[in-house]
Design a protein around this motif. Structure first.
Motif, PDB file in Angstrom:
ATOM      1  N   ASN B   2      37.086  57.368  47.974  1.00 36.92           N
ATOM      2  CA  ASN B   2      38.348  56.639  47.982  1.00 36.92           C
ATOM      3  C   ASN B   2      38.156  55.137  48.014  1.00 36.92           C
ATOM      4  OD1 ASN B   2      39.870  58.903  47.914  1.00 36.92           O
ATOM      5  ND2 ASN B   2      39.901  59.138  50.144  1.00 36.92           N
ATOM      6  N   ARG B   3      36.878  54.729  48.199  1.00 41.80           N
ATOM      7  CA  ARG B   3      36.663  53.315  48.401  1.00 41.80           C
ATOM      8  C   ARG B   3      36.540  52.551  47.087  1.00 41.80           C
ATOM      9  NH1 ARG B   3      31.875  53.395  52.426  1.00 41.80           N
ATOM     10  NH2 ARG B   3      31.387  54.861  50.782  1.00 41.80           N
ATOM     11  N   LEU B   4      36.096  53.258  46.051  1.00 40.22           N
ATOM     12  CA  LEU B   4      35.884  52.567  44.788  1.00 40.22           C
ATOM     13  C   LEU B   4      37.232  52.263  44.143  1.00 40.22           C
ATOM     14  CD1 LEU B   4      33.218  51.739  43.701  1.00 40.22           C
ATOM     15  CD2 LEU B   4      33.304  53.637  42.103  1.00 40.22           C
ATOM     16  N   ILE B   5      37.568  50.965  44.100  1.00 37.49           N
ATOM     17  CA  ILE B   5      38.882  50.575  43.607  1.00 37.49           C
ATOM     18  C   ILE B   5      38.871  50.483  42.092  1.00 37.49           C
ATOM     19  CG2 ILE B   5      40.581  48.723  43.631  1.00 37.49           C
ATOM     20  CD1 ILE B   5      40.351  50.290  46.209  1.00 37.49           C
ATOM     21  N   ILE B   6      37.733  50.060  41.564  1.00 40.09           N
ATOM     22  CA  ILE B   6      37.635  49.899  40.117  1.00 40.09           C
ATOM     23  C   ILE B   6      37.848  51.273  39.476  1.00 40.09           C
ATOM     24  CG2 ILE B   6      35.134  50.241  39.840  1.00 40.09           C
ATOM     25  CD1 ILE B   6      35.153  47.719  38.117  1.00 40.09           C
ATOM     26  N   GLY B   7      38.699  51.332  38.456  1.00 39.40           N
ATOM     27  CA  GLY B   7      38.973  52.611  37.820  1.00 39.40           C
ATOM     28  C   GLY B   7      40.218  53.289  38.342  1.00 39.40           C
ATOM     29  N   GLY B  59      50.202  41.341  41.647  1.00 34.26           N
ATOM     30  CA  GLY B  59      50.966  41.849  42.780  1.00 34.26           C
ATOM     31  C   GLY B  59      50.150  42.752  43.693  1.00 34.26           C
ATOM     32  N   VAL B  60      48.867  42.888  43.404  1.00 35.82           N
ATOM     33  CA  VAL B  60      48.001  43.698  44.276  1.00 35.82           C
ATOM     34  C   VAL B  60      47.300  42.736  45.232  1.00 35.82           C
ATOM     35  CG1 VAL B  60      46.052  45.294  44.335  1.00 35.82           C
ATOM     36  CG2 VAL B  60      47.656  45.359  42.425  1.00 35.82           C
ATOM     37  N   SER B  61      47.186  43.141  46.498  1.00 35.82           N
ATOM     38  CA  SER B  61      46.663  42.208  47.493  1.00 35.82           C
ATOM     39  C   SER B  61      45.190  41.877  47.254  1.00 35.82           C
ATOM     40  CB  SER B  61      46.825  42.786  48.893  1.00 35.82           C
ATOM     41  OG  SER B  61      45.833  43.759  49.101  1.00 35.82           O
ATOM     42  N   LEU B  62      44.828  40.667  47.649  1.00 35.05           N
ATOM     43  CA  LEU B  62      43.469  40.187  47.467  1.00 35.05           C
ATOM     44  C   LEU B  62      42.474  41.105  48.169  1.00 35.05           C
ATOM     45  CD1 LEU B  62      42.401  37.726  46.002  1.00 35.05           C
ATOM     46  CD2 LEU B  62      42.265  36.543  48.186  1.00 35.05           C
ATOM     47  N   LYS B  63      42.897  41.645  49.300  1.00 32.25           N
ATOM     48  CA  LYS B  63      42.043  42.511  50.100  1.00 32.25           C
ATOM     49  C   LYS B  63      41.556  43.712  49.270  1.00 32.25           C
ATOM     50  CE  LYS B  63      43.128  44.676  54.142  1.00 32.25           C
ATOM     51  NZ  LYS B  63      44.182  44.909  55.118  1.00 32.25           N
ATOM     52  N   THR B  64      42.495  44.228  48.474  1.00 39.39           N
ATOM     53  CA  THR B  64      42.159  45.374  47.638  1.00 39.39           C
ATOM     54  C   THR B  64      41.007  45.053  46.696  1.00 39.39           C
ATOM     55  OG1 THR B  64      44.501  45.856  47.697  1.00 39.39           O
ATOM     56  CG2 THR B  64      43.192  47.077  46.113  1.00 39.39           C
ATOM     57  N   TYR B  65      41.082  43.858  46.096  1.00 43.60           N
ATOM     58  CA  TYR B  65      40.033  43.468  45.155  1.00 43.60           C
ATOM     59  C   TYR B  65      38.698  43.315  45.875  1.00 43.60           C
ATOM     60  CZ  TYR B  65      43.515  42.413  41.616  1.00 43.60           C
ATOM     61  OH  TYR B  65      44.512  42.498  40.710  1.00 43.60           O
ATOM     62  N   GLY B  68      37.007  46.339  46.405  1.00 45.55           N
ATOM     63  CA  GLY B  68      36.415  46.853  45.175  1.00 45.55           C
ATOM     64  C   GLY B  68      35.017  46.322  44.941  1.00 45.55           C
ATOM     65  N   VAL B  69      34.746  45.123  45.443  1.00 46.41           N
ATOM     66  CA  VAL B  69      33.434  44.514  45.254  1.00 46.41           C
ATOM     67  C   VAL B  69      32.422  45.118  46.230  1.00 46.41           C
ATOM     68  CG1 VAL B  69      32.130  42.362  45.457  1.00 46.41           C
ATOM     69  CG2 VAL B  69      34.365  42.362  44.375  1.00 46.41           C
ATOM     70  N   ARG B  70      32.917  45.516  47.381  1.00 45.75           N
ATOM     71  CA  ARG B  70      32.033  45.932  48.465  1.00 45.75           C
ATOM     72  C   ARG B  70      30.966  46.969  48.085  1.00 45.75           C
ATOM     73  NH1 ARG B  70      35.305  47.115  53.710  1.00 45.75           N
ATOM     74  NH2 ARG B  70      36.262  45.083  53.457  1.00 45.75           N
ATOM     75  N   PRO B  71      31.348  48.050  47.357  1.00 43.25           N
ATOM     76  CA  PRO B  71      30.312  49.039  47.063  1.00 43.25           C
ATOM     77  C   PRO B  71      29.157  48.469  46.222  1.00 43.25           C
ATOM     78  CG  PRO B  71      32.476  49.861  46.470  1.00 43.25           C
ATOM     79  CD  PRO B  71      32.652  48.444  46.855  1.00 43.25           C
ATOM     80  N   VAL B 117      31.005  38.577  40.580  1.00 42.25           N
ATOM     81  CA  VAL B 117      32.256  38.840  41.281  1.00 42.25           C
ATOM     82  C   VAL B 117      33.437  38.731  40.314  1.00 42.25           C
ATOM     83  CG1 VAL B 117      33.798  37.949  43.064  1.00 42.25           C
ATOM     84  CG2 VAL B 117      31.368  38.166  43.523  1.00 42.25           C
ATOM     85  N   GLU B 118      33.393  37.701  39.458  1.00 43.36           N
ATOM     86  CA  GLU B 118      34.484  37.533  38.492  1.00 43.36           C
ATOM     87  C   GLU B 118      34.547  38.709  37.517  1.00 43.36           C
ATOM     88  OE1 GLU B 118      34.376  32.663  38.633  1.00 43.36           O
ATOM     89  OE2 GLU B 118      33.521  33.746  36.937  1.00 43.36           O
ATOM     90  N   MET B 119      33.369  39.163  37.098  1.00 42.69           N
ATOM     91  CA  MET B 119      33.336  40.302  36.182  1.00 42.69           C
ATOM     92  C   MET B 119      33.996  41.521  36.817  1.00 42.69           C
ATOM     93  SD  MET B 119      29.589  39.988  34.480  1.00 42.69           S
ATOM     94  CE  MET B 119      29.198  41.680  34.374  1.00 42.69           C
ATOM     95  N   ILE B 120      33.652  41.764  38.058  1.00 39.30           N
ATOM     96  CA  ILE B 120      34.235  42.926  38.740  1.00 39.30           C
ATOM     97  C   ILE B 120      35.737  42.733  38.947  1.00 39.30           C
ATOM     98  CG2 ILE B 120      34.252  44.261  40.879  1.00 39.30           C
ATOM     99  CD1 ILE B 120      31.257  43.582  41.091  1.00 39.30           C
ATOM    100  N   PHE B 121      36.100  41.522  39.380  1.00 40.60           N
ATOM    101  CA  PHE B 121      37.515  41.243  39.603  1.00 40.60           C
ATOM    102  C   PHE B 121      38.333  41.455  38.330  1.00 40.60           C
ATOM    103  CE2 PHE B 121      36.991  38.193  43.454  1.00 40.60           C
ATOM    104  CZ  PHE B 121      36.925  39.285  44.285  1.00 40.60           C
ATOM    105  N   ILE B 122      37.851  40.888  37.233  1.00 43.97           N
ATOM    106  CA  ILE B 122      38.669  40.912  36.023  1.00 43.97           C
ATOM    107  C   ILE B 122      38.726  42.333  35.440  1.00 43.97           C
ATOM    108  CG2 ILE B 122      36.971  40.315  34.221  1.00 43.97           C
ATOM    109  CD1 ILE B 122      40.253  38.476  34.602  1.00 43.97           C
ATOM    110  N   SER B 123      37.614  43.096  35.568  1.00 48.84           N
ATOM    111  CA  SER B 123      37.700  44.489  35.081  1.00 48.84           C
ATOM    112  C   SER B 123      38.594  45.299  35.997  1.00 48.84           C
ATOM    113  CB  SER B 123      36.343  45.185  35.008  1.00 48.84           C
ATOM    114  OG  SER B 123      35.300  44.283  35.045  1.00 48.84           O
TER     115      SER B 123
END
Ligand SMILES: Nc1ncnc2c1ncn2[C@@H]1O[C@H](COP(=O)(O)OP(=O)(O)O)[C@@H](O)[C@H]1O
Ligand SMILES: [Mg+2]
Lengths: 285, 266
Positions: B2-7, B59-65, B68-71, B117-123
């Motif tokens: 549940n932790r992987l936000i990307i996708g 509109g998605v909170s910064l925390k969520t992003y 997504g980077v954490r893993p 980080v930008e790559m992950i954020f933007i994807s």
């Protein structure tokens, strides 16, 4: 073993999103050795309620106690292990949990997790096979090669193999043909009686409620709306209507007869034999 | 899992949500490409700010992003550290054989970190705001020219959309099987690596068995419904290109020009 819910609320916290409570302010008590049916519409929280009993879902507020173990928002590993050994839990379509190469190995999976010795496991497996009507010749077969009904038996046997005191069943007969369904339920009811298992069962079939259960928990919108014995439930027309619960076949037949005749009978029949006797007694047939 | 936000898709109605998936896909790929041409602090700053603005406008909170980077954080830190110790130039603070700690090294380490980080954020923005099925359509659109090279684009995109369609089911099933085995006393995530791998059998095998069964059913259904590969097909979901998307392309052009100009004259 006693199961008590004391003002329990719970939710499925998922990642970053704060979820609303799925279950709110539940209080209930299940007496040892009883057979309790859990009914209510889809999404009412019946499965979630069952998960509270062995700590697969932990309360966010309040406490759940199973025997001497108490769960609150935090639960220790030992407490979880202790309770999971005492509670046998069959999810919907329990055959999806089968994985081992042979039926025998699958049945041994649970007891091994609880560090039971191999010789004891062997005796237990023979015993549960007898209880669940699994032929010894199946033990060396792959569980995947069995029929749906047989797989369901094996899955339930695998749950009984840890010798639980409490049996928790989520629609144990869903998706089976009528014959297999009756066999499974008769088997579970027999187990309940002979092994003195405290049993909770989610079901949508009110005839099952009448045939097997002592009392009923009615759930809706994440709350326990009523907890009463079977006959009181089906006498309470307002309650049945409010939560859109079906009635047993016999009662439905009686209601149709009453309507056709334009007369109301006092007593509500729950089984067909009861209805037949009653109609004769009342001189309707 | 549940932790992987990307996708993961978060329904919403922000401007980014409304953009054409084809545009969003192109934008993200192009943007990531541009990230490799950033020279100097000003451009890095501009792109970082732009990434932030885009992220916040979903509109998605910064925390969520950040979650997504954490893993992937260890991977990123590894690349960053490698970059720092292998680059030399400017003032040198410390040196030991292969290992150097230099001004340029630290700077390019920081850039590497930012780029990842930008790559992950933007994807993540792309997948958070685009329904998987729309994304498949967009991929299909981009791959279409490959048909002339006899690449079975239709089949690939059908495969992709079926795969995407079943990810949620697979996640649900994973959770169910996991619960069932936990109820039988299984403890996940305990013991050494080998033990943990072995512990996965009771989880993975039922999932495999079930997926294979479903694939069989799916094949039967395709057969019964008369699916033929290579047939000419029209689309039920039509993508619509809007003015916003064209404006977006304008933004890409401007960015390219800025990057190129600074690279050449800066
Ligand atoms: N694993 C889960 N994660 C998040 N939400 C869930 C999960 N399981 C159930 N829910 C939600 O909890 C509510 C109650 O579900 P459930 O307990 O399965 O009800 P029932 O068994 O009565 O149909 C539903 O709204 C459902 O969407
Ligand atoms: Mg359910």
């Amino acid at each position: 073993m006693h199961i008590t819910f004391n003002r329990v609320s719970a939710n499925y916290q998922l990642g970053p999103i704060k979820r609303a409570d799925i279950l709110t302010d539940l209080s209930a008590e299940v007496t040892p050795g009883s057979f309790t049916a859990v009914v209510g519409p889809t999404g009412a929280g019946k499965s979630s309620l069952l998960k509270l009993i062995n700590g697969l879902l932990l309360p966010s507020v309040g406490e759940v106690s199973v025997g001497e173990v108490v769960f609150t928002a935090k639960a220790s590993k030992q407490a979880l292990k202790q309770v999971r050994k005492r509670v046998g839990m069959a999810f919907q379509f329990p055959e999806h949990q089968l994985f081992a190469e042979t039926v025998y190995e699958d049945l041994a999976f649970g007891p091994r997790n609880f560090n039971i010795s191999d010789s004891e496991i062997d005796t237990t497996i023979k015993h549960v096979c007898q209880l669940t009507g699994i032929d010894q010749s199946l033990l060396e077969r792959s569980p995947f090669s069995l029929s749906g009904g047989q797989q369901r038996r094996v899955a339930i046997a695998g749950i009984l193999a840890t010798k639980p005191d409490i049996l928790v069943l989520d629609e144990p007969a869903a998706g089976l043909d009528p014959v297999a369904k009756k066999q499974i339920l008769e088997m579970l009811s027999h187990l309940h009686k002979t092994e003195k298992l405290t049993t909770l069962m989610v079901t949508h079939d009110m005839d099952d409620v009448v045939h097997y259960a002592d009392d009923v928990i009615v759930m809706a919108e994440g709350q326990i709306k009523a907890h009463l014995d079977v006959r009181s439930l089906f006498s309470d027309q307002a309650l049945l209507e409010r939560y859109q619960l079906d009635v047993p076949t016999a009662l439905s037949l009686q209601q149709q007869l009453e309507q056709a005749k334009g007369e109301q009978l006092n007593h509500r029949s729950l089984t067909l034999t009861e209805l037949a006797d009653y109609l004769i007694e009342e001189g309707w047939v | 899992m549940n932790r992987l936000i990307i996708g993961r898709y978060f329904p919403g109605s922000s401007l980014i949500h409304q953009l054409d998936p084809r545009f969003k896909l192109i934008f993200v790929l192009y943007f990531i490409g541009l990230l490799f041409f950033l020279d100097g602090m000003i451009l890095q700053g501009v792109f970082f700010t732009l990434t932030l603005v885009i992220m916040l406008s979903t509109g998605v909170s910064l925390k969520t992003y950040v979650r997504g980077v954490r893993p992937l954080i260890w991977l990123i830190l590894f690349a960053t550290v490698l970059r720092i110790i292998t680059t030399r130039g400017g003032e040198i603070y410390y040196e030991a054989g292969f290992f150097t700690l230099s001004e340029f090294g630290l700077l390019s380490g920081a850039y590497t970190f930012l780029r990842f980080v930008e790559m992950i954020f933007i994807s993540t923005v792309l997948t958070l705001t685009t329904k998987p099925i729309d994304l498949t359509d967009a991929i299909y659109f981009l791959l279409k020219p490959l048909r002339y090279l006899y690449v079975p684009v239709e089949e690939l995109s059908l495969m992709l959309s079926i795969a995407l369609r079943f990810i949620p089911n697979l996640l649900d099933e994973t959770e169910k099987v996991m619960n069932a085995q936990k109820a039988r006393g299984m403890v996940f995530g305990e013991g050494n690596l080998l033990e943990q791998m072995k512990a996965l059998t009771p989880l993975v095998l039922p999932l495999f068995a079930h997926s294979l069964k479903r694939a069989e059913d799916m094949a039967d259904v395709l057969e019964v419904k008369g699916y033929k590969s290579g047939a000419k097909r029209t689309h039920y979901r039509a993508l619509t290109w809007q003015v916003k998307d064209t404006l977006g392309v304008g933004l890409l052009v401007v960015l390219t020009v800025v990057v190129m100009t600074i690279n050449v004259f800066g």
